[in-house]
Design a protein around this motif. Structure first.
Motif, PDB file in Angstrom:
ATOM      1  N   VAL A  20      35.180  33.717  40.433  1.00 36.41           N
ATOM      2  CA  VAL A  20      35.863  32.540  41.461  1.00 36.41           C
ATOM      3  C   VAL A  20      36.755  33.309  42.446  1.00 36.41           C
ATOM      4  CG1 VAL A  20      37.040  30.412  41.966  1.00 36.41           C
ATOM      5  CG2 VAL A  20      34.870  30.413  40.343  1.00 36.41           C
ATOM      6  N   ILE A  21      37.627  33.828  41.729  1.00 37.93           N
ATOM      7  CA  ILE A  21      38.802  34.750  42.565  1.00 37.93           C
ATOM      8  C   ILE A  21      38.176  35.883  43.255  1.00 37.93           C
ATOM      9  CG2 ILE A  21      40.895  36.018  42.408  1.00 37.93           C
ATOM     10  CD1 ILE A  21      41.495  34.380  39.835  1.00 37.93           C
ATOM     11  N   ALA A  22      37.174  36.462  42.779  1.00 38.20           N
ATOM     12  CA  ALA A  22      36.717  37.568  43.266  1.00 38.20           C
ATOM     13  C   ALA A  22      35.921  37.144  44.765  1.00 38.20           C
ATOM     14  CB  ALA A  22      35.569  38.435  42.430  1.00 38.20           C
ATOM     15  N   GLN A  23      35.153  36.126  44.684  1.00 37.32           N
ATOM     16  CA  GLN A  23      34.414  35.559  45.747  1.00 37.32           C
ATOM     17  C   GLN A  23      35.560  35.434  46.945  1.00 37.32           C
ATOM     18  OE1 GLN A  23      32.374  32.436  43.748  1.00 37.32           O
ATOM     19  NE2 GLN A  23      30.577  33.514  43.539  1.00 37.32           N
ATOM     20  N   ILE A  24      36.663  34.680  46.714  1.00 33.75           N
ATOM     21  CA  ILE A  24      37.787  34.322  47.449  1.00 33.75           C
ATOM     22  C   ILE A  24      38.246  35.544  48.080  1.00 33.75           C
ATOM     23  CG2 ILE A  24      39.894  33.109  47.809  1.00 33.75           C
ATOM     24  CD1 ILE A  24      39.138  31.191  45.368  1.00 33.75           C
ATOM     25  N   MET A  25      38.576  36.622  47.285  1.00 34.45           N
ATOM     26  CA  MET A  25      39.201  37.566  47.940  1.00 34.45           C
ATOM     27  C   MET A  25      38.190  38.458  48.909  1.00 34.45           C
ATOM     28  SD  MET A  25      42.273  38.073  46.595  1.00 34.45           S
ATOM     29  CE  MET A  25      42.278  36.248  46.559  1.00 34.45           C
ATOM     30  N   TRP A  26      36.758  38.596  48.212  1.00 34.71           N
ATOM     31  CA  TRP A  26      35.888  39.028  49.277  1.00 34.71           C
ATOM     32  C   TRP A  26      35.536  38.373  50.554  1.00 34.71           C
ATOM     33  CZ3 TRP A  26      33.227  43.416  49.580  1.00 34.71           C
ATOM     34  CH2 TRP A  26      32.229  43.399  50.116  1.00 34.71           C
ATOM     35  N   ALA A  27      35.696  37.024  50.629  1.00 36.95           N
ATOM     36  CA  ALA A  27      35.610  36.250  51.639  1.00 36.95           C
ATOM     37  C   ALA A  27      37.081  36.532  52.893  1.00 36.95           C
ATOM     38  CB  ALA A  27      35.620  34.935  51.606  1.00 36.95           C
ATOM     39  N   GLU A  28      38.087  36.892  52.194  1.00 39.80           N
ATOM     40  CA  GLU A  28      39.259  37.090  52.839  1.00 39.80           C
ATOM     41  C   GLU A  28      39.216  38.609  53.127  1.00 39.80           C
ATOM     42  OE1 GLU A  28      42.061  33.853  50.860  1.00 39.80           O
ATOM     43  OE2 GLU A  28      42.421  35.917  50.252  1.00 39.80           O
ATOM     44  N   ASN A  29      38.404  39.475  52.879  1.00 42.17           N
ATOM     45  CA  ASN A  29      38.470  40.728  52.964  1.00 42.17           C
ATOM     46  C   ASN A  29      39.418  41.610  52.397  1.00 42.17           C
ATOM     47  OD1 ASN A  29      36.855  42.865  54.608  1.00 42.17           O
ATOM     48  ND2 ASN A  29      38.582  43.336  56.025  1.00 42.17           N
ATOM     49  N   ASN A  30      39.868  41.075  51.348  1.00 41.60           N
ATOM     50  CA  ASN A  30      40.721  41.818  50.437  1.00 41.60           C
ATOM     51  C   ASN A  30      39.823  42.529  49.122  1.00 41.60           C
ATOM     52  OD1 ASN A  30      42.675  42.671  48.454  1.00 41.60           O
ATOM     53  ND2 ASN A  30      43.907  40.960  48.743  1.00 41.60           N
ATOM     54  N   ARG A  68      37.307  43.737  44.298  1.00 45.68           N
ATOM     55  CA  ARG A  68      36.543  44.856  43.224  1.00 45.68           C
ATOM     56  C   ARG A  68      37.215  44.526  41.913  1.00 45.68           C
ATOM     57  NH1 ARG A  68      37.988  49.267  40.672  1.00 45.68           N
ATOM     58  NH2 ARG A  68      36.562  50.769  40.469  1.00 45.68           N
ATOM     59  N   HIS A  69      38.546  44.457  41.739  1.00 47.95           N
ATOM     60  CA  HIS A  69      39.120  44.138  40.396  1.00 47.95           C
ATOM     61  C   HIS A  69      38.563  42.808  39.664  1.00 47.95           C
ATOM     62  CE1 HIS A  69      42.251  43.637  37.457  1.00 47.95           C
ATOM     63  NE2 HIS A  69      42.502  42.340  37.939  1.00 47.95           N
ATOM     64  N   HIS A  70      38.629  41.998  40.309  1.00 54.21           N
ATOM     65  CA  HIS A  70      37.877  40.403  39.791  1.00 54.21           C
ATOM     66  C   HIS A  70      36.673  40.674  39.470  1.00 54.21           C
ATOM     67  CE1 HIS A  70      41.930  38.551  39.637  1.00 54.21           C
ATOM     68  NE2 HIS A  70      41.957  38.885  40.878  1.00 54.21           N
ATOM     69  N   TYR A  71      35.813  41.342  40.417  1.00 54.25           N
ATOM     70  CA  TYR A  71      34.168  41.476  39.969  1.00 54.25           C
ATOM     71  C   TYR A  71      34.244  42.311  38.740  1.00 54.25           C
ATOM     72  CZ  TYR A  71      32.228  38.983  44.026  1.00 54.25           C
ATOM     73  OH  TYR A  71      31.692  38.244  44.911  1.00 54.25           O
ATOM     74  N   LEU A  72      34.965  43.246  38.600  1.00 53.56           N
ATOM     75  CA  LEU A  72      34.726  44.177  37.343  1.00 53.56           C
ATOM     76  C   LEU A  72      34.922  43.319  36.133  1.00 53.56           C
ATOM     77  CD1 LEU A  72      34.715  46.976  36.188  1.00 53.56           C
ATOM     78  CD2 LEU A  72      37.382  47.030  36.385  1.00 53.56           C
ATOM     79  N   LEU A  73      35.785  42.272  35.888  1.00 52.70           N
ATOM     80  CA  LEU A  73      36.083  41.494  34.979  1.00 52.70           C
ATOM     81  C   LEU A  73      35.103  40.397  34.945  1.00 52.70           C
ATOM     82  CD1 LEU A  73      39.900  41.702  35.095  1.00 52.70           C
ATOM     83  CD2 LEU A  73      38.304  43.183  33.688  1.00 52.70           C
ATOM     84  N   SER A  74      34.133  40.163  35.881  1.00 53.48           N
ATOM     85  CA  SER A  74      33.505  38.730  36.115  1.00 53.48           C
ATOM     86  C   SER A  74      32.223  38.848  35.085  1.00 53.48           C
ATOM     87  CB  SER A  74      32.988  38.534  37.301  1.00 53.48           C
ATOM     88  OG  SER A  74      31.920  39.669  37.739  1.00 53.48           O
ATOM     89  N   ARG A  75      31.886  40.002  34.484  1.00 51.25           N
ATOM     90  CA  ARG A  75      30.669  40.164  33.737  1.00 51.25           C
ATOM     91  C   ARG A  75      29.343  39.575  34.614  1.00 51.25           C
ATOM     92  NH1 ARG A  75      32.295  37.360  28.085  1.00 51.25           N
ATOM     93  NH2 ARG A  75      33.993  38.897  27.479  1.00 51.25           N
ATOM     94  N   ASP A  76      29.585  39.674  36.093  1.00 58.89           N
ATOM     95  CA  ASP A  76      28.345  39.479  36.739  1.00 58.89           C
ATOM     96  C   ASP A  76      28.004  40.802  37.590  1.00 58.89           C
ATOM     97  OD1 ASP A  76      26.482  38.553  38.681  1.00 58.89           O
ATOM     98  OD2 ASP A  76      27.865  36.905  39.445  1.00 58.89           O
ATOM     99  N   GLY A  77      26.878  41.594  36.850  1.00 61.48           N
ATOM    100  CA  GLY A  77      26.781  42.832  37.518  1.00 61.48           C
ATOM    101  C   GLY A  77      25.830  42.570  38.647  1.00 61.48           C
ATOM    102  N   LEU A  78      25.314  41.558  38.858  1.00 57.36           N
ATOM    103  CA  LEU A  78      24.560  41.523  40.153  1.00 57.36           C
ATOM    104  C   LEU A  78      25.396  41.440  41.413  1.00 57.36           C
ATOM    105  CD1 LEU A  78      21.901  41.018  41.854  1.00 57.36           C
ATOM    106  CD2 LEU A  78      21.991  38.669  41.181  1.00 57.36           C
ATOM    107  N   SER A  79      26.403  40.368  41.276  1.00 58.40           N
ATOM    108  CA  SER A  79      27.299  40.287  42.311  1.00 58.40           C
ATOM    109  C   SER A  79      28.389  41.564  42.602  1.00 58.40           C
ATOM    110  CB  SER A  79      28.300  39.079  42.110  1.00 58.40           C
ATOM    111  OG  SER A  79      27.406  37.881  42.089  1.00 58.40           O
ATOM    112  N   CYS A  80      28.598  41.891  41.343  1.00 61.46           N
ATOM    113  CA  CYS A  80      29.444  43.432  41.491  1.00 61.46           C
ATOM    114  C   CYS A  80      28.596  44.420  42.060  1.00 61.46           C
ATOM    115  CB  CYS A  80      29.657  43.805  39.833  1.00 61.46           C
ATOM    116  SG  CYS A  80      30.945  45.029  39.897  1.00 61.46           S
ATOM    117  N   GLY A  81      27.645  44.443  41.746  1.00 61.96           N
ATOM    118  CA  GLY A  81      26.708  45.660  42.548  1.00 61.96           C
ATOM    119  C   GLY A  81      26.692  45.534  44.043  1.00 61.96           C
TER     120      GLY A  81
END
Length: 337
Positions: A138-148, A153-166
């Motif tokens: 959830v946080i990764a999606q917010i950071m991505w939308a804000e161009n952070n 990247r940090h939160h996607y790494l810990l999200s266990r969602d390889g598809l979104s991370c890739g």
């Protein structure tokens, strides 16, 4: 609650609504805090959570970001007091905290504290030291939308969602990286995921990145970039059960590519310990003088022992021949047993 307490709460709620309607947001904020203390004193956590969440939403929607953030912190504090009793509602509150974080502006001072405490709370109730993966997503999606990008990247790494991370890494590579760094973007993340023992996520991240990156567009070797071949065969070696001799051969063969980023040394050291039974050692110098020097000395010792084992010797010979035959220049696929 007693009737007297109920009447007191009802009066505060009525005043609170009047304050919001009149635009007296500071006064409303203080009344929300008053109700927070009253509800908590009675351990009425569910009522308190609903009140604070609605109050925080109301204030941030009125652009009272600092006051809304303060109530968001009280939401998390109440969740912490409720503890594991949150039960199945954990997903609901992860989403609600995401809503609040998204609505609170990035420049609001309290926002970072909200994110950190939300992650810590989610980890405590889900018994995950690094935080609940869904909270990170959830946080990764917010950071991505804000161009952070860094935080995304940090939160996607810990999200266990390889598809979104890739997919995120593809966009990150295209928008922030040089063409010469295409392989570096994915290699570091996959190695980090392996260090977290997230093998399935690492594989999905790698396959997504290589398949959808327009400069790669393939999920199978041979890749033009040697480092991608190294990561591919490292994943395959781990999936096959983690043969130590195969790990040694890969590290030896792809040494020039591995040395492009000094951080790979510590990642591969930990991967060796986790998946290949390599004793934990501390680096004492450069790549060959530190972890790789110790690692390769260990491998050579094991190879000497393998001379007394015909089956192991035959398997290791086939592995080495496959690697040397197919990838003498670090650019072609490797055949592993």
């Amino acid at each position: 609650m007693t009737d007297k307490t109920n009447r007191g709460v009802s009066r505060v709620l009525s005043k609170l609504e009047a304050s919001i309607a009149a635009g007296n947001y500071y006064e409303a904020h203080q009344m929300y805090r008053t109700l927070y203390f009253r509800y908590n004193a009675q351990k009425k956590y569910d009522e308190c959570l609903d009140l604070l969440y609605r109050g925080s939403l109301t204030l941030v929607n009125k652009e009272q970001y600092s006051s809304g953030a303060d109530l968001a912190l009280l939401v998390i504090e109440t969740l912490e007091k409720k503890g594991t009793e949150i039960g199945e509602d954990i997903d609901l509150w992860i989403q609600r905290l995401g809503v609040l974080i998204r609505k609170i502006t990035p420049t609001t001072v309290e926002r970072e504290a909200i994110i950190n405490r939300a992650v810590r709370w989610s980890g405590e109730v889900s018994k995950n030291n690094l935080g609940n993966p869904q909270m990170h997503k959830v946080i990764a999606q917010i950071m991505w939308a804000e161009n952070n990008m860094e935080q995304a990247r940090h939160h996607y790494l810990l999200s266990r969602d390889g598809l979104s991370c890739g997919q995120m890494l593809v966009k990150l590579s295209q928008s922030k990286g040089y063409e010469s760094e295409i392989d570096l973007f994915i290699a570091q993340v996959v190695l980090q995921q392996l260090c977290l023992k997230e093998t399935d996520t690492a594989l999905q991240t790698f396959e997504t990145y290589t398949k959808y990156h327009p400069k790669i567009a393939s999920s199978e070797p041979p890749f033009i970039l040697p480092l991608l071949n190294f990561i591919f065969f490292l994943l395959k070696t781990i999936e096959a059960g983690g043969r130590l001799i195969a790990f040694k051969s890969l590290c030896d063969l792809y040494k020039p590519s591995i040395e492009r980023d000094p951080s790979y040394e510590k990642y591969l050291q930990k991967i060796g310990v986790i998946f290949f039974g390599v004793p934990s050692t501390q680096p004492t110098g450069g790549l060959m003088g530190g972890m790789f020097g110790d690692l390769f000395r260990l491998f050579r010792g094991l190879e000497d022992e393998d001379d007394n084992d015909d089956d192991d010797e035959r398997n290791s010979t086939n592995t080495s021949r496959g690697i040397n035959r197919n990838n003498a220049n670090n650019t072609s696929p490797v055949e592993l047993d």
